[in-house]
Enzyme design. Structure first.
Site: not given
Ligand code: ADP
Ligand code: MG
Ligand code: MG
Length: 891
Positions: A23, A93, A102, A104, A337, A453, A559, A751, A770, A772-775, A838, A858
């Protein structure tokens, strides 16, 4: 710079992911590109690691640099942190080098306290807005930093809304929020024993600490383990001036993808929420509007946003996932991103970006994960269909299947013959269940892992499989299974989703795989680049044809034992095994000959013009006979039954004696492979004769055939020398008798470790190797696969004793060393020795990369994995060049 812990956004750039996190690096890059990014700074991942070294304290140098950066931020914005007249508010952030969505929570509106909130209200002339910000801040800070349970805060809002008789947050006024704040503060006081912190610097430092600490919370640790993210990376912290999407109807916040992440179609795809702050979109408190509403509400802002999207996409050369906020008609970009996408979208986007002149073909090839490509070959559940999930197991083989539940392999076959679609449900499967798996649409087991299996066989056949679904209580006698209170009986319909591991009740609509033009185009580019050839493991003409359609350039392993296991042949095979004399055995073999010849005819014809490696019989003979214990029970019963037919008893007793005789203490190391062909040459003679009669027949029909005869399980050159002689003699005889000439080669599987160690000698007798990497993996580790995976391997993997399951990803250090040695030593003796792989590793991307580096000619894999292998082989070429000399870097 060792002692620089904090970077202003304008001091960094996109290449600094490791130090600034994903970020932070992107915020810096966008700042450099003069995009409208609110100013801020990033505390580095190194500071995070140092924080831990210092026993989880914010060391002085770090605090000083944060304060210094804060000062610069104040200068730039003309606001001051904690100043009621011009309060500077920031977001705090997290941002690791690798995206961990998600893991943090972000804290918004930091810098508010009882004094600055009044200033904010005055400055914006909007008390409702100011108090709304403050209560959000207390809520987030309380939750993330002070550990106050979220629901306590939620209850307050619900209460107040109920009192005021309103349904939505924005309908609450300034006084309502003031009341909420008072109650929030009381909650914090009660829960932490202290008042909500009013010192804004203390707020900031505590938030930075909380982000650092979150790197090691349970959720994050588990996530890293799951995604192979190293623990030592640490997280960065971004501190950024707040902008406000909740300042009225000319404000708002949204998220947009520059292309449709489901289909890859080039169109803006996103959501926008008027008068809201960031977390509202994600939290689903209000239903966001499609991004088009922004176009209607604020056309100029929308146009600006579209232009920025295009710029970002060109700049990063990839589809972007962009977070933005509009504050009183002014657009701010808060994050960009590379966007997550479905497999279908990944392929389309990569190909389209080439056509748009943004990527080269080579770059596009490296963009698509071979595993994703693989997903496209399977039927899947219609994403819009409702799901009634009964249970969840391991997603062992992708794709989805619907069918009636059956509980044994014979039933599966019988039902399928009647035209029913069935799902085979078993506690686990064994090789005896193969025909049931063949007949079924998919397989569901209650025991066993991703490499059990059922899983391996289903994957090989490209059939969906869910295994290890422990919630299923299967009762084979009653022909039913139970999940909690629910019962599913034989004949009832279920659906399994091998991509997610879900087991669903009833029929769920499936959608067929659509192999888009882009899919074929990408693979054509891969073919132009790769050095490794890709073949398939196929035992039947059907599989061979399928493999060819997927682009296989030959068969690397055919086989022959599966041909022996067909139900109509088993009696003849048993007759052959039970024969007391060579003559008797030959008589039985003569009956098998035309059957095998027919098989070879079909497969060689399907692969016209391409090589077909046929392996002579490999498994121990007792695999074709009844199970010892079952037979024992049967004979005991017959013996105790005075009415039993004495002839039948004698027959069964003879069979029992033979089974006992063939019984081995350790079949894996027993009488199998070339050891069979040496002791019972007539078996291999029959097979070779069948191969060459089929080939001769095709040659006469004008078909170009290229049989390659492969001798399994060779450990000593003398074994191969004798069997090679046998093959050559039979081949010559058949050619003479039929008056044809067939171009063929003779080679061996490598193998057994000794074969790799003495490859120079073995190559004297072999036209090809060839691996035979399983065996080879079993014998190098001295793990029997079934025992390992059922018993100790899971422990090895969980506790990190082994980094990967060596039956899935080739063990480069050990098994790989034997392969490297085998290739090098073999080619010393025979420079043009053809070498391939194989084992199942031939269809796994990391192992394919190794095969390229080690100079194999191959890889061979199951038909369904051929497209994956074509792409992985191209990627290996792009990463390493032509191979061979690149091996040293890995040693
Ligand atoms: P995550 O990694 O979970 O997406 P972010 O750090 O991107 O968390 O923050 C989540 C949301 O918080 C962002 O999508 C944005 O809408 C809001 N946010 C973060 N920083 C700012 C900021 N400086 N001003 C306004 N909104 C912000
Ligand atoms: Mg074999
Ligand atoms: Mg974000």
């Amino acid at each position: 710079m060792a002692d620089k812990w904090v970077y202003l956004f304008e001091e960094g750039h996109g290449g600094m992911r490791d130090l600034l996190g994903g970020k932070g690096a992107n915020l810096a890059e966008m700042t450099k590109a003069a995009l409208p990014v609110p100013p801020g700074f990033t505390v580095t991942t190194e500071a995070c690691n140092r924080y831990y070294q210092e026993g989880r304290t914010l060391f002085d140098a770090l605090k000083a640099q944060i304060e210094e950066a804060l000062g610069k931020l104040e200068e730039k914005t003309g606001k001051r942190f904690g100043d009621p007249n011009h309060p500077l508010l920031v977001s705090v952030r997290s941002g690791a080098p690798v995206s961990m969505p998600g893991m943090m929570d972000t804290i918004l509106n930091l810098g508010l306290n009882d004094a600055t909130v009044e200033g904010l209200a005055r400055l914006t002339n909007d008390a409702r807005f100011a108090y709304d910000c403050y209560r959000r801040f207390i809520q987030m800070f309380g939750d993330v930093v002070l550990g106050v349970p979220h629901y306590l805060f939620e209850q307050v809002i619900d209460d107040v809304k109920a009192q005021r008789g309103v349904r939505h947050d924005p309908e609450l006024g300034a006084d309502d929020w003031r009341a909420v704040i008072a109650r929030y503060k009381a909650i914090v006081q009660r829960h932490t024993g202290q008042p909500f912190p009013q010192d804004v610097k203390a707020q900031l430092f505590a938030a930075v600490r909380a982000v650092f600490d979150s790197w090691n919370n349970q959720r994050a640790i588990v996530y890293r383990k799951l995604h192979n993210i190293p623990d030592h990376l640490g997280t960065a912290v971004n501190v950024q001036m707040m902008v406000f999407g909740n300042m009225g109807n000319d404000s708002g916040t949204g998220v947009a993808f520059t292309r449709d992440p489901n289909t890859g179609e080039k169109r803006l795809y996103g959501e926008y929420l008027t008068n809201a702050q960031g977390e509202d979109v994600v939290a689903g408190i209000r239903t966001p509007q499609p991004i088009e509403t922004l176009r209607e509400a604020m056309p100029a802002v929308y146009e600006q946003f579209v232009a920025i999207c295009e710029r970002l996409e060109r700049h990063y050369k990839d589809m972007q996932d962009i977070e933005f906020t509009v504050e009183r008609g002014t657009l701010y970009i808060l994050q960009t991103r590379s966007g997550k996408r479905t497999a279908q979208a990944a392929v389309k986007i990569a190909v389209d970006l080439v056509k748009e002149g943004i990527l080269t073909r080579e770059e596009a090839l490296l963009r698509v994960d071979p595993d994703q490509l693989h997903q496209l070959l399977h039927r899947r559940i219609d994403p819009s269909a409702p799901r009634d999930v009964l249970a969840k197991g391991l997603p062992a083989s992708p794709g989805a299947a619907t069918g009636r539940v059956v509980f044994d392999a014979d039933e599966a076959e019988a039902w399928a013959k009647r035209g029913e679609r069935v799902i085979l449900v078993r506690p686990e499967t064994t090789p005896e269940d193969i025909h049931g798996i063949v007949a079924a649409q998919g397989v569901l087991t209650s025991r066993g892992g991703m490499t059990s299996h059922a899983a391996v066989v289903a994957r090989g056949m490209g059939k969906p499989c869910v295994c290890g679904c422990e919630a299923l209580k299967i009762d084979l006698r009653a022909r039913m299974f139970a999940v909690g209170e629910r019962v599913v009986r034989e004949g009832e319909v279920i659906t399994i989703d091998g991509a997610t591991g879900e087991v669903l009740a009833g029929e769920v609509p499936l959608v067929d795989p659509v192999l888009s033009p882009e899919f074929h185009e990408l693979l054509a580019w891969a073919d132009a680049v790769r050095r490794l050839a890709v073949r398939a493991n196929a035992d039947t003409p059907d599989d061979a044809a399928k493999a060819r359609a997927f682009g296989a350039e030959g068969i690397g392993l055919c086989r022959t034992e599966h041909m022996f296991m067909a139900p109509d042949r088993v009696p003849v095979v048993q007759e052959m095994i039970l024969a007391e004399t060579r003559e008797e055995r030959e008589a039985a073999l003569q009956k098998l000959l035309p059957m095998q010849q027919g098989d070879f005819y079909g497969i060689l014809k399907a692969m016209e013009g391409l090589p077909v490696t046929i392996r002579l019989l490999d498994p121990p003979l007792h695999e074709f006979l009844p199970n010892l214990e079952e037979l024992l029970v049967e004979v005991t019963k017959l013996r105790g039954d005075p009415q039993a037919d004495p002839e039948r008893l004698a027959e069964k007793e003879a069979l029992l004696a033979k089974v006992r005789k063939l019984h081995e203490f350790n079949p894996m190391l027993g009488h199998r492979g070339c050891r069979l062909g040496l002791v019972f040459p007539e078996i291999y003679e029959m097979q070779v004769e069948a191969i060459f009669r089929a080939a001769a027949q095709l040659v006469r029909e004008g078909v170009d055939v290229r049989p390659e005869v492969m001798i399994p399980l060779v450990g000593h050159v003398n074994e191969l020398a004798r069997l090679r002689k046998l093959v050559d003699e039979v081949a010559q005889r058949v050619m003479a008798e039929t008056g044809t000439s067939v171009a063929y080669t003779v080679g061996t599987m490598i193998e057994v470790p000794r074969a790799a160690l003495t490859a120079d000698e073995i190559a004297r007798e072999a036209d090809f190797f060839s691996f035979g990497t399983n065996d080879l993996t079993q014998m190098t580790f001295a793990f029997s696969r079934d025992d390992a995976e059922g018993k100790f391997l899971p422990h090895y993997l969980e506790s990190g004793i082994l980094p990967d399951n060596p039956f899935i990803t080739l063990d480069e250090r050990g098994v790989g060393k034997l392969i490297a040695m085998g290739v090098a030593e073999g080619r010393k003796t025979r420079p043009n020795l053809k070498a391939g792989i194989c084992g199942e590793h031939g269809g796994e991307k990391r192992s394919i990369d190794f095969c390229h580096r080690v100079g194999l000619d191959y890889v061979s894999c199951s038909p369904y994995r051929v497209p994956l292998a074509r792409l992985a082989a191209a990627q290996a070429q792009l990463r390493h060049g032509s191979g061979f000399d690149n091996l040293s870097e890995n040693r």
